[in-house]
Write an enzyme that holds these catalytic residues in place. Structure first.
Site, PDB file in Angstrom:
ATOM      1  CB  CYS A 223      56.847  65.573  68.621  1.00  0.00           C
ATOM      2  SG  CYS A 223      56.971  64.899  66.975  1.00  0.00           S
TER       3      CYS A 223
ATOM      4  CD  GLU B 283      49.160  63.137  64.846  1.00  0.00           C
ATOM      5  OE1 GLU B 283      49.953  62.603  65.635  1.00  0.00           O
ATOM      6  OE2 GLU B 283      48.105  62.581  64.472  1.00  0.00           O
TER       7      GLU B 283
END
Ligand code: NAD
Length: 523
Positions: A325, A291
């Site tokens: 993020c 990720e």
């Protein structure tokens, strides 16, 4: 019987209520008295192991202040952790799924009781404001509660569907993979750290958890809770250390069965490459779950509720200083409403209070010197790539405190191909891009290599439906902020260079850490 349908996300604490603010401040005092200055050793095979060298956590909002230390694992420690975890695996894999799940549920209950302590520790260690820390601890509890319950669907022989066949019994068995490494970032040092190890553990794997260098204390705090909840020795090895040393050793090791990594694109792609090399004595193809970063965009068109759009943009860009993020780092506005939206956005951002996490400021210091230097370079670049509408400086101190302070920054009329519109900055810096119309805006949004989160503020149904299919992101939001995914509600993970789209907090996440065996008996 545990059922995923019974899972409910944790409610958030309302910090507009003075009693909740007072409780948070009391927790800060408790943490200052009991945790600041604490040292967390490694945990290998259930034993606390100290090392000569240490990693130090510093308050980013007041860099004169040391919050605490952790041990710093060596290659020998990593080797022992790996061997010990394989030994522990022999027993752990035989536990009933619900027995393993109960440990997660008990850990969730303990973390609920210590919620404000965990929050306050993150305020000091990484500079989170009260609400930012609170939603993160809520997410950590949610991961435990959700994964414990969703593990049940993998518990029985026959849980996965097979077709009836005359004269035979056929079925499938979900089996754990073995020992894996979980490598996490500092920006969600409680929730992501915990979620990334709880998921493989509950389905019977053993995990070596390597937290980020800047946030070892909250990781140690969380590991203590898991041990208190009854996790047996060796099942979880706690290994704070340097990524390029122990992290590299573990990801390249032939006895590592799987790697789950959340962090930057550069490190993630490197891990992907080294993990793909087969070494002598290696019996498997390593499973890699990645990720990574993002360059997330919010589009505002001329049909949008502009007030709502500006709120969404401000929350998405500056929550935890843009160090998510999922943070909005590109605001794409169609020409017709560009001036109105951008002016209002600048005014809203100008009103944000900069300061320390302890003061509960809207924008605090960024995490460390490396981030501060990197963001400073992008600020200099931004002056050539657009017009600075707000901020633009990184003063490195605020209110008399030395810290990694960067002003909330908005840069207007940035071209889509500019570096500040293409590269992840990971700070309170927004590039604003002018689009001719809706179609142009969508094309600009899709013009980076990333594909993590995105959003559209519009009241045009056809456009929303087009975006639903064509906006290339793993998490898409309409008419709201693009951050703050909730476990089970918005399973999270990115496309393209943003990752392997594993969808943490989603219905199939645990399957990343399982292998299926089809078994047939002829009657
Ligand atoms: P980072 O890549 O610098 O570090 C992440 C982890 O990798 C740390 O624990 C580090 O020690 C370790 N590491 C570094 N080099 C290594 C190596 N060679 N081998 C093995 N491990 C190594 O990232 P960061 O600065 O901690 O975190 C910020 C990044 O994480 C941003 O890019 C952000 O977008 C991303 N992120 C993504 C998600 C998501 O869900 N997609 C969530 C949070 C953060």
């Amino acid at each position: 019987m545990l059922k995923v349908q019974d899972y409910r996300p944790q409610p958030f604490i309302d910090f507009t209520q003075p009693e909740n603010v007072a409780a948070y401040q009391a927790a800060l005092q408790k943490v200052r008295a009991e945790l600041v200055g604490k040292h967390y050793p490694l945990i290998i095979n259930g034993e606390r192991v100290d090392t000569e060298e240490k990693l130090t956590s510093v308050n980013p909002c007041n860099t004169c202040e040391v919050i605490g230390t952790t041990a710093k694992a060596t290659i020998e420690d990593a080797q022992r952790a790996l061997e010990g975890a394989w030994e522990a695996f022999e027993t752990w894999k035989t536990w009933d799924m619900d027995a393993r799940a109960r440990i997660l549920l008990k850990a969730a209950a303990i973390l609920k009781r210590r919620r404000l302590e965990a929050c306050a520790l993150m305020t000091l260690e990484v500079g989170k404001s009260y609400a930012e820390a609170d939603v993160e601890v809520a997410e950590a509890i949610d991961f435990l509660e959700y994964y414990a319950r969703s593990a049940m669907k993998y518990a029985d022989f026959g849980a996965a569907e097979t077709t009836w066949f005359e004269g035979e019994e056929n079925g499938m068995l979900y089996l754990p993979l073995g020992v894996g490494v979980s490598i996490s970032p500092w920006n969600f040092p409680c929730a992501i750290f915990l979620g990334m190890l709880a998921a493989p553990l509950v389905v019977g794997n053993c995990v070596i958890a390597k937290p980020a260098e800047d946030s070892g204390m909250i990781a140690g705090f969380v590991v203590d809770i898991l041990l208190e909840a009854g996790l047996p020795a060796g099942v979880l090895q706690f290994l704070p250390g340097i990524g390029s040393e122990v992290g590299e050793y573990l990801t390249t090791h032939p006895r590592t069965r799987f790697i789950t990594f959340t962090g930057s694109r550069a490190v993630g792609l490197h891990i992907n490459e080294v993990a793909a090399k087969t070494l002598k004595g290696q019996k498997w193809i390593k499973k890699v779950v990645l990720e990574l970063g993002g360059k997330d965009a919010l589009i505002v068109d001329e049909t949008a509720d502009l007030e709502n759009a500006v709120t969404a943009a401000t929350q998405s860009a500056f929550g935890f200083n843009g160090q998510k993020c999922s943070a909005m780092s590109r605001l794409i506005v169609v020409d017709e409403v560009y001036d109105a939206v951008v002016n209002a956005f600048v005014e809203r951002a100008r009103a944000l209070k900069v300061g320390t996490g302890e003061e509960n400021a809207n924008v605090t210091a960024v995490v460390n010197e490396e981030s501060f230097e990197k963001i400073s370079q992008y600020l200099a670049l931004g002056k050539n790539e657009g017009e600075v509408l707000l901020g633009g400086e990184a003063p490195g101190e605020w209110g008399g405190k030395k810290g990694y302070y960067v002003q909330p920054t908005i840069i207007g009329d940035v071209k889509p191909e500019a570096r500040i519109a293409q590269e992840e900055i990971f700070g309170p810096v927004v590039a604003v891009l002018r689009a001719r119309d809706w179609q142009d805006a969508l094309a600009i949004a899709n013009s980076t290599e990333y594909g993590l989160t995105g959003g559209v503020c519009s009241n045009d149904r056809e456009r929303l439906e087009q975006a639903r299919n064509e906006f290339e992101v793993g998490n898409l939001y309409f008419n709201r902020k693009i951050t703050g995914a909730i476990v089970g509600v918005q399973p999270f993970g990115g496309y393209n260079m943003s990752g392997t789209d594993s969808k943490a907090g989603g219905p199939d996440y645990l399957a990343n850490f399982l292998q299926l065996k089809a078994v047939t008996e002829r009657w």
